[in-house]
Design a protein around this motif. Structure first.
Motif, mmCIF file in Angstrom:
data_model
loop_
_atom_site.group_PDB
_atom_site.id
_atom_site.type_symbol
_atom_site.label_atom_id
_atom_site.label_comp_id
_atom_site.label_asym_id
_atom_site.label_seq_id
_atom_site.Cartn_x
_atom_site.Cartn_y
_atom_site.Cartn_z
ATOM 1 N N LYS A 71 0.815 -1.215 0.000
ATOM 2 C CA LYS A 71 0.000 0.000 0.000
ATOM 3 C C LYS A 71 0.848 1.264 0.000
ATOM 4 C CE LYS A 71 -3.898 2.140 2.446
ATOM 5 N NZ LYS A 71 -4.924 1.965 3.514
ATOM 6 N N TYR A 72 1.962 1.258 0.768
ATOM 7 C CA TYR A 72 2.743 2.491 0.945
ATOM 8 C C TYR A 72 4.105 2.444 0.247
ATOM 9 C CZ TYR A 72 -0.852 3.603 4.312
ATOM 10 O OH TYR A 72 -2.071 3.872 4.903
ATOM 11 N N HIS A 73 4.567 1.290 -0.156
ATOM 12 C CA HIS A 73 5.785 1.092 -0.953
ATOM 13 C C HIS A 73 7.066 1.339 -0.162
ATOM 14 C CE1 HIS A 73 3.114 0.648 -4.318
ATOM 15 N NE2 HIS A 73 2.655 1.878 -4.184
ATOM 16 N N THR A 74 7.174 2.461 0.555
ATOM 17 C CA THR A 74 8.399 2.772 1.294
ATOM 18 C C THR A 74 8.076 3.065 2.754
ATOM 19 O OG1 THR A 74 8.304 5.167 0.914
ATOM 20 C CG2 THR A 74 9.378 3.805 -0.785
ATOM 21 N N THR A 75 9.070 2.865 3.602
ATOM 22 C CA THR A 75 8.877 3.201 5.018
ATOM 23 C C THR A 75 8.700 4.705 5.195
ATOM 24 O OG1 THR A 75 11.280 3.266 5.355
ATOM 25 C CG2 THR A 75 10.143 1.188 5.854
ATOM 26 N N GLU A 76 9.334 5.490 4.325
ATOM 27 C CA GLU A 76 9.174 6.941 4.426
ATOM 28 C C GLU A 76 7.709 7.332 4.201
ATOM 29 O OE1 GLU A 76 11.523 5.397 2.695
ATOM 30 O OE2 GLU A 76 13.302 5.967 3.868
ATOM 31 N N ALA A 77 7.075 6.722 3.220
ATOM 32 C CA ALA A 77 5.664 7.019 2.970
ATOM 33 C C ALA A 77 4.791 6.554 4.130
ATOM 34 C CB ALA A 77 5.216 6.355 1.667
ATOM 35 N N LEU A 78 5.133 5.404 4.706
ATOM 36 C CA LEU A 78 4.397 4.920 5.880
ATOM 37 C C LEU A 78 4.537 5.894 7.042
ATOM 38 C CD1 LEU A 78 2.892 2.389 7.213
ATOM 39 C CD2 LEU A 78 5.151 1.834 8.123
ATOM 40 N N ASN A 79 5.753 6.306 7.331
ATOM 41 C CA ASN A 79 5.994 7.240 8.433
ATOM 42 C C ASN A 79 5.224 8.534 8.247
ATOM 43 O OD1 ASN A 79 7.820 5.440 9.596
ATOM 44 N ND2 ASN A 79 9.590 6.335 8.555
ATOM 45 N N LYS A 80 5.203 9.028 7.026
ATOM 46 C CA LYS A 80 4.512 10.286 6.742
ATOM 47 C C LYS A 80 3.008 10.134 6.877
ATOM 48 C CE LYS A 80 4.120 13.936 3.259
ATOM 49 N NZ LYS A 80 4.558 14.398 1.905
ATOM 50 N N ILE B 99 9.874 4.060 11.459
ATOM 51 C CA ILE B 99 10.774 2.953 11.121
ATOM 52 C C ILE B 99 11.474 3.277 9.807
ATOM 53 C CG2 ILE B 99 9.347 1.248 12.326
ATOM 54 C CD1 ILE B 99 8.406 0.294 9.521
ATOM 55 N N HIS B 100 12.635 2.655 9.614
ATOM 56 C CA HIS B 100 13.404 2.914 8.398
ATOM 57 C C HIS B 100 13.829 1.615 7.727
ATOM 58 C CE1 HIS B 100 13.311 7.131 9.483
ATOM 59 N NE2 HIS B 100 13.572 6.731 10.712
ATOM 60 N N ASP B 101 13.308 0.533 8.254
ATOM 61 C CA ASP B 101 13.478 -0.779 7.641
ATOM 62 C C ASP B 101 12.192 -1.555 7.917
ATOM 63 O OD1 ASP B 101 14.091 -3.683 7.478
ATOM 64 O OD2 ASP B 101 16.118 -2.963 7.033
ATOM 65 N N TRP B 102 11.644 -2.196 6.901
ATOM 66 C CA TRP B 102 10.359 -2.875 7.093
ATOM 67 C C TRP B 102 10.420 -3.929 8.194
ATOM 68 C CZ3 TRP B 102 6.015 -0.920 5.677
ATOM 69 C CH2 TRP B 102 5.926 -0.118 4.531
ATOM 70 N N GLY C 71 -3.867 5.660 14.255
ATOM 71 C CA GLY C 71 -4.064 5.450 12.832
ATOM 72 C C GLY C 71 -3.530 4.113 12.371
ATOM 73 N N LEU C 72 -2.303 3.773 12.786
ATOM 74 C CA LEU C 72 -1.701 2.508 12.381
ATOM 75 C C LEU C 72 -2.452 1.333 13.008
ATOM 76 C CD1 LEU C 72 0.512 1.141 10.766
ATOM 77 C CD2 LEU C 72 2.036 1.379 12.761
ATOM 78 N N ALA C 73 -2.857 1.478 14.258
ATOM 79 C CA ALA C 73 -3.634 0.423 14.904
ATOM 80 C C ALA C 73 -4.970 0.212 14.194
ATOM 81 C CB ALA C 73 -3.866 0.774 16.374
ATOM 82 N N THR C 74 -5.553 1.294 13.728
ATOM 83 C CA THR C 74 -6.813 1.189 12.991
ATOM 84 C C THR C 74 -6.605 0.560 11.628
ATOM 85 O OG1 THR C 74 -7.785 3.056 14.170
ATOM 86 C CG2 THR C 74 -8.699 2.560 12.019
#
Length: 667
Positions: A166-175, A186-189, A202-205
């Motif tokens: 869904k997010y492709h990169t950890t940077e996109a996930l963090n944002k 996080i900076h490594d999956w 949000g992440l828990a949801t």
């Protein structure tokens, strides 16, 4: 279906002695034509690993066929046999409480490969054994399925893959989730933390939504297995249930069906079935209002815009559910009035030992006739006389109430008051519509689209906290094109990651509502429309709203608690506080008139629910939820009561006795 399916769950293997023929004879005498079997009996069907015994099934099918009764086969997977747990303890679900211990139902890991292996085997064996039988009309897959909190390492690995896709990169996930907060980025999956300890709402949801998707996929998996064996004309259904409102002791028997189910998304999961089904339980005796029956029916009917099955409902059950005379019949017709085409009780008999010993069925523990059985028979014979083509109705409602699982989750993470839940607000807004006889569909926000939104003249959004930009645009354009919108506080606040939109609220809807706000408060001494407020109040600043009403308070009095605004060809109402039902109903009356709909003349305890039957007749169910007799004036030019044959002209008096039912066909 050629007839209303009327009957009960039936478990020959639970009986204290053999009375199969007597039971089915009693059912037929009561006008019952359908039984549901097998759905909780895995340990009977497969007593040891690989040894199958379908003798109970065969005996029931044989006797049902002799009586031309219908049989629904339930897959038995929601209660596993102990030998499976002994063989592989890891089939027990791992959730926030740790590894579940064997004993209860719904304690397995629906994703575990060993569970799936053995579940597939028993499903296929049962379906293969029964599908060709002439009495079998369809299959119910599993039972009240949910995700059960599954959070094993394997499930969390699957979730990580979901996030990567869904997010492709950890940077996109963090944002997306603002994970820099409290050093959660996080900076490594492989550094993704255990979701059971997650403190980011949000992440828990997102994980909760993923778990719901696993439950939906599990039902689809079962559906695909059954489809290999079932005949073309046989249906696949499931008994979707609702959040359980508990009161008193925290035990399963103490409560009733209340609101949106948090642990599976009905809209997503309904793709696995050909006919949607449901279990609905509700208060009775002096607490009977019919609201739970209507809420459940409006929810399940709207999944496929079609008639649905009531696969479980109550007969006697607990001491506070023993129905007064007339109430069981009222329950049954209330289901039909919402669009049901089956009424099956849980269950036929009262169990003599086990967890649900005192969840009483139609028959009590003496297995003899009783007033509940006799009243079921009155209704069953009426069903036989009038038939499905007359009593079962289709609906074309002009109001849609929009619900959302992510907004429900958000309310758990960010409650506005410890005593006010998401479903409390949903039921406040739904019940007020119901009591005013403003019939509605209940739609998941993800089901709302450009094709079906045009069906409606009015949308109602209880605490639609989490909403994507495209859905905001869809609703905004609905109003602009002439629709009417009624929204509550905490709507249009955050995106689907629960990140609050970084501008004035309600996001994307300021011009539509003609107001904005950036503060809210505990009401304290605040009044609104002359009444004290509870829980929460947003301080609305009016910009272009054509009509508004301010709070009554020394400091908050310069802010509005309600706004009405003309936007394009339509109108938008925003309610910034939790009001009484009486105030909400005043808003609905005005909104309904703006939508160019006729406000019904009657209110609860007289409920009117209408539709078109297979003969193209307009049918009106008049349901009287009171022990007091009353008179109402017929609003129809010419109508006949299908139950008694009495005819009414417009202006005639219709007399309703206590807990009465009147079914009018317009002539």
């Amino acid at each position: 279906m050629k007839e209303i399916l009327f009957g009960a769950a039936y478990y020959l293997e639970y009986m204290p002695y053999d009375r199969l023929k007597e039971d089915l004879d009693m059912m037929q005498q009561a006008g019952m034509n359908t039984i549901r079997i097998a759905e909780s009996t895995w340990s009977t069907l497969e007593p040891t690993d690989g040894e199958f015994d379908f003798s109970y099934i065969d005996r029931v099918l044989e006797e049902a066929q002799k009586r031309k009764m219908n049989v629904i086969i339930g897959t038995p997977t929601y209660a596993i046999p102990s030998w499976l747990e002994k063989k592989c303890p890891e089939v027990m679900v791992y959730n926030k409480e740790g590894r579940a211990r064997y004993g209860h139902r719904q304690i397995m890991d629906i994703m575990h490969p060993v569970f799936r292996k053995y579940a597939e085997r028993v499903i296929c064996k049962l379906a293969e054994h029964t599908a060709a039988h002439p009495s079998v009309i369809g299959f119910q897959i599993d039972n009240e399925t949910k995700h059960y909190g599954t959070a094993s390492k394997e499930v969390q690995e699957l979730f990580k893959e979901h996030l990567k896709e869904k997010y492709h990169t950890t940077e996109a996930l963090n944002k997306a989730f603002y994970l820099a907060y409290w050093s959660n980025s996080i900076h490594d999956w492989d550094d993704l933390p255990d979701m059971l300890g997650c403190i980011n709402g949000g992440l828990a949801t997102e994980f909760a939504a993923f778990q719901r998707s696993l439950a939906a996929q599990y039902l689809q998996w079962q559906s695909d297995l059954v489809s290999k064996y079932k005949k073309k004309e046989q249906f696949i259904t499931h008994n979707f249930d609702f959040e359980w409102k508990k009161f008193g002791a925290d035990i399963a028997q103490d409560g009733y069906s209340y609101g949106v189910q948090p642990d599976i998304n009905h809209y997503e999961a309904s793709k696995a079935v050909t006919i949607a089904g449901t279990d609905i339980y509700h208060p009775t005796q002096d607490e009977l209002t019919g609201a739970e029956i209507a809420f459940g029916g409006d929810s399940i009917r709207s999944l496929k815009y079609d008639n649905y099955f009531v696969l479980e409902c109550q007969a006697q059950a607990f001491k506070y559910w023993t129905p007064y005379p007339g109430q069981l019949r009222l329950h049954g017709y209330s289901h039909l009035a919402s669009g049901a085409q089956s009424i099956l009780y849980w269950n036929w008999h009262s169990i003599h030992n086990g967890y649900e010993t005192y969840w009483k069925g139609i028959l009590s523990h003496d297995l003899a006739t009783n007033p509940t059985y006799e009243e079921a028979g009155v209704m069953g014979r009426e069903f036989e006389r009038l038939g499905q083509d007359t009593l079962c109705i289709k609906k074309e409602n002009k109001v849609a109430l929009i619900v959302d699982n992510r907004s429900l989750d958000a309310f758990k993470w960010f409650p506005i008051d410890k005593d006010l839940s998401y479903n409390d607000v949903v039921r406040w807004m739904y019940d007020s519509l119901y009591e005013m006889n403003m019939e509605c569909d209940i739609l998941d926000i993800h089901a709302l689209n450009e094709r079906n939104i045009v069906k409606y003249s009015m949308l109602v959004t209880p605490v639609l906290y989490s909403i994507a930009e495209e859905k905001i645009a869809l609703i905004r354009e609905f109003v602009k094109a002439g629709g009417v919108l009624v929204s509550s506080f905490k709507s249009f606040v955050a995106n689907e990651e629960l990140s609050v939109y970084p501008d004035a609220q309600p996001h994307g809807m300021i011009e539509c509502f003609g107001m904005h706000y950036n503060q809210f408060t505990e009401p304290g001494k605040t009044k609104f429309a002359g009444e004290p407020l509870s829980y929460f109040a947003e301080l609305l600043q009016v910009t272009t709203a054509g009509s508004y009403e301010n709070y009554d308070h020394k400091y908050w009095g310069r802010y509005a608690g309600l706004t009405e605004n003309a936007y394009g060809k339509g109108s938008a109402f925003y309610i910034g506080c939790f009001t009484s039902k009486e105030i909400l109903k005043k808003i609905y009356r005005k909104a309904y008139a703006k939508a160019k709909e006729n406000v019904p003349a009657f209110e609860w305890p007289v409920i009117i629910r209408s539709g078109i039957n297979a003969k193209n007749d307009t049918i009106h169910y008049l349901l009287h939820y009171s022990e007091e007799e009353c008179d109402i004036i017929s609003p129809y030019d010419h109508a006949v009561d299908l139950l008694c044959g009495k005819e009414y002209q417009k202006g005639d008096t219709i007399h309703l006795t206590d807990w009465d039912v009147c079914i009018l066909k317009e002539q």
